[in-house]
Design an enzyme around this catalytic site. Structure first.
Site, mmCIF file in Angstrom:
data_model
loop_
_atom_site.group_PDB
_atom_site.id
_atom_site.type_symbol
_atom_site.label_atom_id
_atom_site.label_comp_id
_atom_site.label_asym_id
_atom_site.label_seq_id
_atom_site.Cartn_x
_atom_site.Cartn_y
_atom_site.Cartn_z
ATOM 1 N N HIS A 134 0.830 -1.207 0.000
ATOM 2 C CA HIS A 134 0.000 0.000 0.000
ATOM 3 C C HIS A 134 0.871 1.266 0.000
ATOM 4 O O HIS A 134 0.631 2.196 -0.779
ATOM 5 C CB HIS A 134 -0.916 -0.039 1.232
ATOM 6 N N GLU A 135 1.883 1.286 0.846
ATOM 7 C CA GLU A 135 2.730 2.484 0.945
ATOM 8 C C GLU A 135 3.568 2.678 -0.319
ATOM 9 O O GLU A 135 3.701 3.795 -0.822
ATOM 10 C CB GLU A 135 3.636 2.402 2.181
ATOM 11 N N HIS A 138 1.459 4.197 -2.999
ATOM 12 C CA HIS A 138 1.315 5.657 -2.888
ATOM 13 C C HIS A 138 2.496 6.357 -3.573
ATOM 14 O O HIS A 138 2.324 7.342 -4.286
ATOM 15 C CB HIS A 138 1.311 6.098 -1.418
ATOM 16 N N GLU A 195 -6.444 6.314 -1.463
ATOM 17 C CA GLU A 195 -6.331 5.150 -0.590
ATOM 18 C C GLU A 195 -6.798 3.888 -1.308
ATOM 19 O O GLU A 195 -6.156 2.840 -1.245
ATOM 20 C CB GLU A 195 -7.161 5.360 0.691
HETATM 21 ZN ZN LIG Z 1 -2.670 5.151 2.415
#
Ligand SMILES: [Zn+2]
Length: 269
Positions: A134-135, A138, A195
């Protein structure tokens, strides 16, 4: 004249947008990496200098190991999809910081921090891979730069209103309404969109790195249990609700596994 300048600056901003390789969509981002990354790198170093970085433990090693596996999976994906060299300006770094906060974050250019507080919920390497995916996602999707770009447009919009409204009292009302309205109406859904995008991209790259994408929803179930229903209602929050997230990740896991199979990865840990 001011109006023409304003229109011109908005036009320049929008036409300078980059394409997100993972979604194929134009993104709201008019800051080049060369402008954003050095600022992010300096901020990251400052943060590390002021916080308790964990070094040499098996947990710290795990964070680095998972980070390297995930970012190299992202690199393979980008090369295979016609984006070689996309990560040239990135300087990946993965640090564990002693702090009970249940969080992890990423600055533009690949500067990642995990807090020790999130490790019990991760329950090991695969859980760390869910958060890491997830990071890293981003960072790949330039979400930090996009947020800055959106902030700039938000300010441009505010300036436009102040030019158009002559009466000071009305101008104050506008500023109040605009501040609240643009925050709730634009900035928060924008962040929630990021997100969700990071969840989907993250799931694919964790799978390509060899981690079981079906474990992602399990991690968010643990996150939900731990928060004890304390999270704010979804529309007020920059994050999707836990339930939205769990449903999305469950639905996307087969797609991630299929993506991994394209890279010869069919067995997950
Ligand atoms: Zn996030």
């Amino acid at each position: 004249m001011k109006k023409i300048l304003l229109i011109l600056s908005i036009f320049t901003a929008v036409s300078a947008c980059k394409v997100n390789p993972f979604t194929g969509q134009k993104t709201l981002n008019f800051y080049p990496n060369s402008q954003i990354f050095p600022m992010a790198f300096a901020q990251y170093d400052q943060f590390l200098g002021e916080n308790d970085v964990v070094n040499g433990t098996s947990e710290a090693h795990m964070i680095t190991r998972v980070g390297q596996r995930i970012s190299s999976a992202a690199e393979r994906w980008l090369a295979a999809n016609g984006y070689p060299g996309y990560l040239n300006d990135y300087k990946w770094e993965y640090n564990l910081v002693k702090d009970e906060t249940v969080n992890a974050w990423c600055m533009p250019g690949g500067k990642i921090v995990f807090y020790t507080g999130i490790l019990p919920i991760c329950q090991g390497e695969t859980g760390v891979a869910v958060v890491m995916g997830h990071e890293v996602a981003h960072a790949l999707a330039d979400h930090g730069a996009q947020r800055m770009s959106a902030g700039t447009l938000q300010q441009i919009g505010a300036v436009a209103g102040n030019i158009a409204i002559q009466d000071p009292e009305k101008r104050n009302m506008f500023n109040q309404a605009y501040g609240i309205g643009s925050q709730l109406g634009v900035m928060l859904p924008f962040s929630r969109g990021h997100e969700t995008e990071a969840d989907r991209i993250g799931l694919q790259i964790m799978a390509i790195a060899g981690y079981n994408p079906y474990e992602a929803a399990e991690l968010w179930k643990r996150m939900k249990a731990q928060s004890g229903g304390q999270s704010p209602p979804e529309f007020m929050s920059t994050h999707p609700s836990n339930d939205t997230r769990i449903n999305n990740l469950t639905a996307w896991a087969p797609e991630a596994a299929a993506e991994a199979a394209k890279f010869g990865v069919t067995n997950f840990k």
